[in-house]
Scaffold this motif. Structure first.
Motif, PDB file in Angstrom:
ATOM      1  N   THR A 106       0.831  -1.211   0.000  1.00 59.73           N
ATOM      2  CA  THR A 106       0.000   0.000   0.000  1.00 59.73           C
ATOM      3  C   THR A 106       0.861   1.254   0.000  1.00 59.73           C
ATOM      4  O   THR A 106       0.593   2.216  -0.736  1.00 59.73           O
ATOM      5  N   HIS A 107       1.902   1.245   0.803  1.00 59.71           N
ATOM      6  CA  HIS A 107       2.798   2.407   0.877  1.00 59.71           C
ATOM      7  C   HIS A 107       3.503   2.638  -0.458  1.00 59.71           C
ATOM      8  O   HIS A 107       3.657   3.789  -0.893  1.00 59.71           O
ATOM      9  N   LEU A 108       3.916   1.576  -1.117  1.00 60.34           N
ATOM     10  CA  LEU A 108       4.571   1.730  -2.415  1.00 60.34           C
ATOM     11  C   LEU A 108       3.611   2.296  -3.452  1.00 60.34           C
ATOM     12  O   LEU A 108       3.991   3.135  -4.279  1.00 60.34           O
ATOM     13  N   TYR A 109       2.355   1.844  -3.428  1.00 63.03           N
ATOM     14  CA  TYR A 109       1.355   2.410  -4.341  1.00 63.03           C
ATOM     15  C   TYR A 109       1.165   3.905  -4.085  1.00 63.03           C
ATOM     16  O   TYR A 109       1.038   4.704  -5.024  1.00 63.03           O
ATOM     17  N   VAL A 110       1.142   4.296  -2.819  1.00 65.39           N
ATOM     18  CA  VAL A 110       0.967   5.707  -2.482  1.00 65.39           C
ATOM     19  C   VAL A 110       2.153   6.528  -2.975  1.00 65.39           C
ATOM     20  O   VAL A 110       1.995   7.635  -3.499  1.00 65.39           O
ATOM     21  N   ILE A 121      -7.894   1.170   9.898  1.00 65.96           N
ATOM     22  CA  ILE A 121      -9.023   2.048   9.572  1.00 65.96           C
ATOM     23  C   ILE A 121      -8.515   3.437   9.198  1.00 65.96           C
ATOM     24  O   ILE A 121      -8.973   4.054   8.226  1.00 65.96           O
ATOM     25  N   ALA A 122      -7.558   3.941   9.956  1.00 65.65           N
ATOM     26  CA  ALA A 122      -7.003   5.269   9.668  1.00 65.65           C
ATOM     27  C   ALA A 122      -6.324   5.300   8.298  1.00 65.65           C
ATOM     28  O   ALA A 122      -6.414   6.302   7.576  1.00 65.65           O
ATOM     29  N   THR A 123      -5.669   4.197   7.928  1.00 62.55           N
ATOM     30  CA  THR A 123      -5.014   4.142   6.620  1.00 62.55           C
ATOM     31  C   THR A 123      -6.028   4.225   5.488  1.00 62.55           C
ATOM     32  O   THR A 123      -5.854   4.990   4.527  1.00 62.55           O
ATOM     33  N   LEU A 124      -7.103   3.442   5.599  1.00 64.13           N
ATOM     34  CA  LEU A 124      -8.119   3.457   4.544  1.00 64.13           C
ATOM     35  C   LEU A 124      -8.844   4.796   4.489  1.00 64.13           C
ATOM     36  O   LEU A 124      -9.119   5.323   3.401  1.00 64.13           O
ATOM     37  N   VAL A 125      -9.142   5.379   5.641  1.00 64.46           N
ATOM     38  CA  VAL A 125      -9.809   6.681   5.664  1.00 64.46           C
ATOM     39  C   VAL A 125      -8.909   7.753   5.040  1.00 64.46           C
ATOM     40  O   VAL A 125      -9.388   8.644   4.324  1.00 64.46           O
ATOM     41  N   SER A 126      -7.606   7.674   5.288  1.00 61.04           N
ATOM     42  CA  SER A 126      -6.676   8.629   4.669  1.00 61.04           C
ATOM     43  C   SER A 126      -6.679   8.496   3.149  1.00 61.04           C
ATOM     44  O   SER A 126      -6.613   9.504   2.431  1.00 61.04           O
ATOM     45  N   LEU A 127      -6.756   7.272   2.662  1.00 62.96           N
ATOM     46  CA  LEU A 127      -6.825   7.068   1.208  1.00 62.96           C
ATOM     47  C   LEU A 127      -8.124   7.625   0.637  1.00 62.96           C
ATOM     48  O   LEU A 127      -8.125   8.242  -0.440  1.00 62.96           O
ATOM     49  N   MET A 157       3.889   5.964  -5.504  1.00 64.35           N
ATOM     50  CA  MET A 157       3.758   6.064  -6.954  1.00 64.35           C
ATOM     51  C   MET A 157       2.569   6.919  -7.368  1.00 64.35           C
ATOM     52  O   MET A 157       2.375   7.174  -8.560  1.00 64.35           O
ATOM     53  N   GLY A 158       1.746   7.350  -6.408  1.00 65.72           N
ATOM     54  CA  GLY A 158       0.576   8.153  -6.723  1.00 65.72           C
ATOM     55  C   GLY A 158      -0.617   7.346  -7.164  1.00 65.72           C
ATOM     56  O   GLY A 158      -1.625   7.920  -7.606  1.00 65.72           O
ATOM     57  N   ASN A 159      -0.560   6.027  -7.023  1.00 65.65           N
ATOM     58  CA  ASN A 159      -1.661   5.160  -7.442  1.00 65.65           C
ATOM     59  C   ASN A 159      -2.550   4.871  -6.232  1.00 65.65           C
ATOM     60  O   ASN A 159      -2.538   3.787  -5.651  1.00 65.65           O
ATOM     61  N   TYR A 160      -3.348   5.877  -5.846  1.00 68.87           N
ATOM     62  CA  TYR A 160      -4.195   5.736  -4.667  1.00 68.87           C
ATOM     63  C   TYR A 160      -5.332   4.736  -4.898  1.00 68.87           C
ATOM     64  O   TYR A 160      -5.789   4.090  -3.955  1.00 68.87           O
ATOM     65  N   ALA A 161      -5.780   4.621  -6.120  1.00 69.74           N
ATOM     66  CA  ALA A 161      -6.871   3.687  -6.411  1.00 69.74           C
ATOM     67  C   ALA A 161      -6.440   2.244  -6.151  1.00 69.74           C
ATOM     68  O   ALA A 161      -7.185   1.456  -5.554  1.00 69.74           O
ATOM     69  N   ALA A 162      -5.228   1.894  -6.586  1.00 69.07           N
ATOM     70  CA  ALA A 162      -4.747   0.530  -6.360  1.00 69.07           C
ATOM     71  C   ALA A 162      -4.532   0.263  -4.874  1.00 69.07           C
ATOM     72  O   ALA A 162      -4.835  -0.830  -4.373  1.00 69.07           O
ATOM     73  N   ALA A 163      -4.027   1.254  -4.152  1.00 71.07           N
ATOM     74  CA  ALA A 163      -3.834   1.089  -2.706  1.00 71.07           C
ATOM     75  C   ALA A 163      -5.166   0.891  -2.000  1.00 71.07           C
ATOM     76  O   ALA A 163      -5.295   0.036  -1.112  1.00 71.07           O
ATOM     77  N   THR A 164      -6.171   1.663  -2.398  1.00 72.26           N
ATOM     78  CA  THR A 164      -7.492   1.541  -1.784  1.00 72.26           C
ATOM     79  C   THR A 164      -8.114   0.183  -2.088  1.00 72.26           C
ATOM     80  O   THR A 164      -8.681  -0.465  -1.204  1.00 72.26           O
ATOM     81  N   GLN A 165      -8.010  -0.242  -3.321  1.00 70.07           N
ATOM     82  CA  GLN A 165      -8.585  -1.536  -3.700  1.00 70.07           C
ATOM     83  C   GLN A 165      -7.919  -2.686  -2.949  1.00 70.07           C
ATOM     84  O   GLN A 165      -8.582  -3.647  -2.548  1.00 70.07           O
ATOM     85  N   LEU A 166      -6.619  -2.581  -2.732  1.00 69.44           N
ATOM     86  CA  LEU A 166      -5.906  -3.636  -2.008  1.00 69.44           C
ATOM     87  C   LEU A 166      -6.430  -3.758  -0.582  1.00 69.44           C
ATOM     88  O   LEU A 166      -6.710  -4.863  -0.097  1.00 69.44           O
ATOM     89  N   LEU A 167      -6.593  -2.622   0.115  1.00 73.25           N
ATOM     90  CA  LEU A 167      -7.100  -2.661   1.487  1.00 73.25           C
ATOM     91  C   LEU A 167      -8.557  -3.099   1.534  1.00 73.25           C
ATOM     92  O   LEU A 167      -8.963  -3.868   2.415  1.00 73.25           O
ATOM     93  N   GLU A 168      -9.369  -2.619   0.611  1.00 71.72           N
ATOM     94  CA  GLU A 168     -10.786  -3.004   0.597  1.00 71.72           C
ATOM     95  C   GLU A 168     -10.951  -4.505   0.376  1.00 71.72           C
ATOM     96  O   GLU A 168     -11.793  -5.153   1.015  1.00 71.72           O
ATOM     97  N   THR A 169     -10.150  -5.066  -0.512  1.00 69.10           N
ATOM     98  CA  THR A 169     -10.217  -6.515  -0.749  1.00 69.10           C
ATOM     99  C   THR A 169      -9.802  -7.288   0.492  1.00 69.10           C
ATOM    100  O   THR A 169     -10.419  -8.305   0.851  1.00 69.10           O
ATOM    101  N   PHE A 170      -8.777  -6.822   1.163  1.00 70.99           N
ATOM    102  CA  PHE A 170      -8.320  -7.465   2.395  1.00 70.99           C
ATOM    103  C   PHE A 170      -9.393  -7.396   3.481  1.00 70.99           C
ATOM    104  O   PHE A 170      -9.684  -8.390   4.163  1.00 70.99           O
ATOM    105  N   PHE A 171     -10.020  -6.240   3.632  1.00 70.10           N
ATOM    106  CA  PHE A 171     -11.081  -6.090   4.631  1.00 70.10           C
ATOM    107  C   PHE A 171     -12.273  -6.993   4.318  1.00 70.10           C
ATOM    108  O   PHE A 171     -12.866  -7.590   5.223  1.00 70.10           O
ATOM    109  N   LYS A 172     -12.629  -7.075   3.061  1.00 72.75           N
ATOM    110  CA  LYS A 172     -13.762  -7.915   2.675  1.00 72.75           C
ATOM    111  C   LYS A 172     -13.488  -9.379   2.977  1.00 72.75           C
ATOM    112  O   LYS A 172     -14.370 -10.118   3.432  1.00 72.75           O
ATOM    113  N   ARG A 173     -12.250  -9.805   2.768  1.00 70.79           N
ATOM    114  CA  ARG A 173     -11.880 -11.196   3.058  1.00 70.79           C
ATOM    115  C   ARG A 173     -11.953 -11.476   4.555  1.00 70.79           C
ATOM    116  O   ARG A 173     -12.392 -12.547   4.973  1.00 70.79           O
TER     117      ARG A 173
END
Length: 663
Positions: free
Chosen positions: A380-384, A421-427, A386-402
């Motif tokens: 997630t940090h590497l995606y951030v 939670i704070a990480t996802l809210v920041s994204l 790189m400026g790819n916030y969408a990929a970082a968000t999708q990664l966390l959302e998929t993990f939470f759903k699982r």
């Protein structure tokens, strides 16, 4: 106890005084030789051993004489605590603490502190302090300050009794040192340095301590001061102070280890990573009775892995961290395991500096360890970066759903962990999605409001405040009611918490204004006090729009008509230029000049641009033919224009069809 045993014990105690523990031990051993089953003699023996600081020997006696554990639980618990078995000491002391003995409660508090059950230790010291024993007040105050500092380091700062150093804390060097440690743990380094200097000054001025005793007390405070200077970026001062410390003279191995690490961090000369690696591992390992706390040991292990990575020992780091990861269940919130996962990813990346190259090496690990929290946060940090916030968000959302689909208690605790939670809210905030942020915070608050069996699964105060505040901002009746319930729970935990009081007043003023307690309202500062330093006229003259003041009469508004005119003139005269749209580098041509104004009609074909002028006779004639509404010249041999039907998509739409008729 039989009469013969009592006489034997009386004769034993008559042979020596209570101050001479060596002679008392000799007499007890002599009596035990006569009768090995004499529990009174064994009791006297362990007390003498404890007085002589022979804790290992005392623990051995309890191990050999099982009946003595029931007869002397206080001494048994204390022997366990002093030999490094704090967890077992808590079990023994807790079973006896219900009887109300203050001695066993003191042992229980110290053992709980050493076993890192800081909340339990805090409750015990609070109970002991409420009983008001004058002889113990000083020691309880010092120990309570140490517990508060450890709660801050352990991430449970909301449970600490004191959040700021008081004047009383700065009167004695022990309490001043504890106040400094608490400030450092909260990140208040400047305040921590002030408290630390005060502690050193107070200790140096003591007259009842020898010079050696003063040096022994000041030494760990100096080591702590080096850490503060390093964190503040004062590397030169830290290096000079570290040079004054004789590391090899430090008796406590745990403190010596930290001093060695701090000296490496504060040194400018040790630029060779291999030399730093050797110096880092030169200190001996602390004994069982002198162990670091978990937050210290985790940081030291992390430093060791970083030293190995800088020394190009990447394979060794990968191997060592994989053992730590595989030995723990996943997912987990353990700092040690998640730290190992981050450094394991760094080892696989082999010190590359490009985020894209690092992701290429790390992403395959996610298939093997899909529930590794440390690995997911690293990606997630590497995606951030790189400026790819969408990929970082999708990664966390998929993990939470699982984790939600799993439904187990441990998985759900990880799912709603405040840090995640704070990480996802920041994204979400970075992407301008306030609705998603509020929804996530509301779900987390609802989860943590439910009762949990685990004592470690305590709700985060910061998370609850953020969730309730976000619910208030929605201006929805149901959300406001829920926010009021959250703030009410926080107020019940701490009736002096200003954030809880302010939120409770804000929520109840909307949902239940009639039952709003005036005591709560009186606790908040007056509005006039909050706006006392605000000059409305100066704000308007600086260019504040006056449209919102249109419904206010001149008599009600203190602003003058002249200031209104100046503000209106300033508003109309100053136009805010629109922010230029940023263009990605990938879409820029090779010969792009940012200082040159781009053509607004560059997307149109050349013949459709306003400045297009065809060249040559044929071009001019073609342009005349394309003119709409103008005169069209008919030349000899030029066919009249015909309207044609559009082709069906294939070729040959303009071909003439053969006449089908009679031949």
């Amino acid at each position: 106890m039989s009469a013969s045993t009592a006489n034997s014990l009386a004769s034993l105690l008559a042979q020596t005084s209570f101050e001479d523990h060596t002679e008392l031990l000799k007499a007890a051993n002599a009596e035990i030789k006569k009768s090995k089953s004499d529990l009174n003699a064994h009791h006297v023996r362990v007390v003498a051993l404890l007085k002589l600081d022979r804790f290992e020997d005392a623990a051995t006696v309890f191990k050999d004489v099982e009946a003595l554990r029931q007869k002397a639980p206080f001494e048994y618990a204390y022997a366990l605590y002093k030999t490094g078995d704090a967890g077992k000491a808590v079990e023994v002391a807790q079973a006896q603490s219900v009887k109300g003995d203050r001695g066993i409660k003191h042992v229980l508090a110290q053992a709980a502190y050493r076993s890192e059950s800081f909340a339990q230790a805090m409750n015990i010291y609070r109970e002991l302090a409420s009983q008001g024993v004058e002889d113990e007040e000083y020691d309880i105050r010092i120990n309570s300050g140490a517990v508060d500092a450890q709660l801050e380091w352990d991430g449970q700062g909301e449970l600490a009794q004191k959040k700021k150093p008081t004047r009383e804390d700065l009167e004695v060097f022990e309490t001043a040192y504890n106040a400094a440690c608490g400030s450092i743990a909260r990140g208040e380094l400047a305040q921590g340095e002030v408290c630390l200097k005060r502690a050193i000054s107070l200790c140096s001025a003591l007259e009842d301590l020898s010079d050696e005793e003063k040096a022994a007390e000041i030494l760990p405070m100096t080591v702590q001061h080096v850490y503060i200077l390093t964190q503040l970026g004062k590397i030169e001062e830290a290096e000079q102070l570290a040079a004054t410390i004789s590391v090899h003279e430090i008796k406590e191995i745990s403190t010596r280890y930290i001093a060695q690490v701090n000296s490496i961090a504060a040194s400018k000369d040790i630029a060779n990573p291999y030399l730093s690696h050797r110096l880092f591992h030169s200190s001996p390992v602390p004994s069982k009775t002198d162990q670091h706390f978990s937050f210290q040991s985790n940081l030291l292990k992390q430093d060791g892995y970083v030293m190995s990575l800088l020394s190009q020992k990447t394979d060794g780091v990968v191997s060592s961290t994989e053992k730590v990861i595989s030995a723990a269940p996943t997912p987990t919130l353990s700092p040690a395991v998640n730290m190992a996962a981050v450094l394991n990813a760094a080892g696989h990346a082999r010190n590359v500096t490009s985020e894209k190259a690092a992701l290429k090496e790390i992403l395959p690990l996610l298939e093997k360890r899909p529930s590794d929290v440390g690995l997911i946060l690293t990606i997630t940090h590497l995606y951030v970066l790189m400026g790819n916030y969408a990929a970082a968000t999708q990664l966390l959302e998929t993990f939470f759903k699982r984790l939600e689909q799993s439904g187990t208690a441990t998985d759900l605790d990880v799912r709603f962990a405040p840090g995640l939670i704070a990480t996802l809210v920041s994204l979400y905030t970075q992407q301008g999605r306030p609705g998603a942020s509020r929804s996530e915070l509301a779900k987390a608050a609802e989860y943590w409001r439910k009762p949990h069996k685990s004592e470690t699964a305590a709700p985060s105060k910061a998370l609850m405040v953020a969730a309730a505040t976000a619910l208030l901002d929605t201006h929805n009746a149901d959300n406001t009611k829920l926010a009021g319930e959250i703030f009410k729970g926080l107020h019940e935990q701490d009736d002096e918490d200003r954030a809880a009081i302010a939120g409770l007043v804000a929520a109840y003023s909307i949902t239940d204004p009639e039952n709003l307690s005036q005591d709560l309202v009186a606790y908040l500062p007056e509005p006039s006090r909050l706006i006392s330093d605000i000059d409305a006229a100066a704000l308007e003259e600086a260019g504040v729009p006056i449209g919102t003041l249109a419904t206010t009469s001149v008599a009600q508004n203190p602003l003058t008509a002249e200031s209104r005119k100046r503000a209106a003139a300033a508003t109309t005269s100053k136009t805010v230029p629109s922010k230029a749209k940023r263009i990605r580098k990938a879409r820029m041509p090779k010969d792009f000049d940012p200082n040159k104004k781009m053509d607004a009609e560059r997307w149109l074909p050349m013949r459709d641009r306003s400045y297009y002028r065809p060249r040559g006779k044929k071009g001019k004639k073609r342009a005349d033919g394309l003119t709409q509404g103008g005169a069209v010249s008919e030349e000899k041999g030029s066919p009249a224009p015909q309207v044609q039907k559009a082709g069906g998509g294939g070729g040959g739409a303009n071909k003439k069809k053969k006449n089908k008729g009679k031949k």
